[in-house]
Design an enzyme around this catalytic site. Structure first.
Site, PDB file in Angstrom:
ATOM      1  CE1 TYR A 268      -3.979  -2.584   5.605  1.00  0.00           C
ATOM      2  CE2 TYR A 268      -3.441  -0.298   5.124  1.00  0.00           C
ATOM      3  CZ  TYR A 268      -3.762  -1.569   4.689  1.00  0.00           C
ATOM      4  OH  TYR A 268      -3.852  -1.812   3.341  1.00  0.00           O
TER       5      TYR A 268
ATOM      6  CE  LYS B 149      -1.653  -4.480   3.380  1.00  0.00           C
ATOM      7  NZ  LYS B 149      -1.989  -5.772   2.778  1.00  0.00           N
TER       8      LYS B 149
ATOM      9  CB  SER C  29      -0.882  -0.009   1.249  1.00  0.00           C
ATOM     10  OG  SER C  29      -1.552   1.216   1.382  1.00  0.00           O
TER      11      SER C  29
END
Ligand code: NAD
Ligand code: UD1
Length: 335
Positions: free
Chosen positions: A149, A153, A125
C-alpha cells in the site's frame, strides 16, 4: 484561470465525502467519480442533504480511460482520493493494489494531460515515513514504503513529481495525512468500514455501540509514556478543510509534499480514555501482542501546511471522539 469545477475521484468515501461538503459550501461545482468499491452512494445523498446543494455522480473506475475522459471534460482541477487503503490486504494482494492505485493513477494523469487539466491535490499518507528517525516528522524525513500500500503511494508521488519536472504548468499538492478520525457533526456521514475495522477509532466505536465485545490493544511495551502506540489523530473535517486550502493555494508552491496532522500524539489508552469521557460508554479492552509492522510513535510537524496553505488543525481530541460517537450511535450499521 479560475477553478470552478472539481473532479473528485473516490469522493463517495470517508475523506472524500467530507471534502465534498467543504467544496460545495465554498460554491465549487463537484463531480464525484467513484466505482463504489469501498463506499455507498448514500454518503453523497447525505452530503446533498447537509449542504442543500447537488453533486454530479458518475460511477466509474479510474482505470477506464474512455469513461474518465467523458467524465472529466470541462473540469478545472482534480482531487484524487480513489484508491484501496487496507495495509494487510495489500500484503496479500499486491498486484491488486498496484493495479488499482498505480495503474489507476497513471490513467488519470494521462487523461488530465490530454485534457490540459493540470491542477491536482493528491491523497498521500504519513505511512511513507516508515519507522521515524526523528519526531515530529517533517516532510524532509526519508520515505520508505514498508508494505505494498505504502509503495503505491510512493510511486504515485514520484509520478507526479516527474510530471511536474517535465512541465511546470502542472500545479500539484501531495498531502500526507496522519490518522483521520471523527465525522461530520451532523452525524449523517462518517467512516463506514466493511467487516472488522483495522483502525483504532472505528473499532472503539463498534465496541461502544455493542457490535464488538472488547478492544484488543496491540502492545503495551512500546517506549511511550504508557507503553501503547502513539499517533497523530486528526479530525476528518479539519482534513477536508486542508484540501480546500490546498486547492486554493495551488501554484503558489512547487510540487510539494505537505503534512496534514495536528502535531500532537496520543496513545491508544489516551484515545480510549478520551472516548469514554466523550461518550459516557465504557470500552473494555485486553492487551495483546504488538501488531506486526506497527511503529511506536508517529506525529507530524504541521508547520509547512501553516506556512504554505495557511491551514492548521483546529478540532480537539474530545471533538473527534464526540463526533465519531454521534455518527456510530445514529448509524450502528453504517450507511
Ligand atoms: P475510502 O475507501 O473511504 O475512499 C476511497 C474511495 O475510492 C472509495 O469510495 C472507493 O470506492 C474509491 N475507489 C477505490 N478504487 C477506485 C477505482 N479504481 N476507481 C474509482 N474509485 C475507486 O478511503 P478514505 O479513508 O476516504 O481515503 C481516501 C484516500 O486517502 C485514499 O487514497 C487513501 O489511501 C488515502 N489515505 C487515507 C488514510 C486513512 O486513514 N483513511 C490515511 C492516509 C491516506
Ligand atoms: C494504519 C495503517 C497506515 C495508515 C493509517 C491511517 C496499518 C499497519 N497501518 O496505521 O498505513 O496510514 O492507519 O489510516 O494498518 N490499535 C490497537 N488496536 C486496534 C487497532 C489499532 O491497539 O484494534 C493501535 C495500533 O497498534 C496503533 C494505533 O492503535 O498504535 C492506531 O492504529 P491504526 O488506527 O490502525 O492506525 P496506524 O497503525 O497508525
Amino acid at each position: 484561470m479560475s477553478i470552478k469545477t472539481i473532479f473528485v475521484t473516490g469522493g463517495a468515501g470517508y475523506i472524500g465525502s467530507h471534502t465534498c461538503i467543504e467544496l460545495l459550501q465554498a460554491n465549487y461545482n463537484v463531480i464525484v467519480y467513484d466505482n463504489l468499491a469501498n463506499s455507498k452512494l448514500e454518503s453523497l445523498r447525505r452530503v446533498e442533504q447537509i449542504t442543500g446543494k447537488s453533486i454530479t455522480f458518475i460511477k466509474g473506475d479510474i482505470r477506464d480511460k474512455d469513461a474518465l475522459k467523458n467524465a472529466m471534460t470541462g473540469c478545472d482541477a482534480v482531487i484524487h482520493f480513489a484508491g484501496l487503503k487496507a495495509v494487510g490486504e495489500s500484503v496479500e494482494k499486491p498486484l491488486l493494489y498496484y493495479d488499482n492505485n498505480v495503474l489507476g493513477s497513471l490513467c488519470l494523469f494521462h487523461v488530465m494531460q490530454e485534457l490540459l487539466i493540470k491542477n491536482i491535490v493528491f491523497s498521500s499518507s504519513a505511512t511513507m515515513y516508515g519507522d521515524p528517525e526523528f519526531l515530529p516528522l517533517t516532510e524532509v524525513h526519508r520515505c520508505e514504503a514498508t508494505n505494498p500500500y505504502g509503495e503505491t503511494k510512493l510511486a504515485i508521488e514520484m509520478m507526479l513529481r516527474a510530471l511536474y519536472n517535465s512541465d511546470k504548468d502542472w500545479q500539484i499538492a501531495l498531502l500526507r495525512y496522519f490518522n483521520p478520525v471523527g465525522a461530520h457533526e451532523s452525524g449523517l456521514i462518517g467512516e463506514d468500514p466493511s467487516g472488522i475495522p483495522n483502525n483504532l477509532m472505528p473499532f472503539i466505536t463498534q465496541v461502544a455501540v455493542g457490535k464488538r465485545k472488547q478492544l484488543a490493544v496491540f502492545g503495551n511495551d512500546y517506549q511511550t509514556p504508557d507503553g501503547t502506540g502513539v499517533r497523530d489523530y486528526i479530525h476528518v473535517v479539519d482534513l477536508a478543510k486542508g484540501h480546500l486550502k490546498a486547492l486554493e493555494a495551488l501554484g503558489r508552491f512547487e510540487c510539494d509534499a505537505i503534512n496534514l496532522g495536528t502535531g500532537k500524539g496520543y496513545s491508544v489508552l489516551e484515545l480510549v480514555g478520551a472516548f469514554e469521557q466523550a461518550s459516557g460508554q465504557s470500552i473494555p479492552y485486553i492487551i495483546q501482542d504488538r501488531r506486526p509492522g506497527d511503529i511506536s510513535e508517529c506525529y507530524a510537524d504541521p508547520r509547512k501546511a501553516k506556512d504554505l496553505l495557511g491551514w492548521e488543525a483546529e478540532l480537539s481530541l474530545n471533538k473527534m471522539c464526540v463526533d465519531s460517537w454521534r455518527w456510530q450511535k445514529h448509524n450502528p450499521d453504517g450507511y
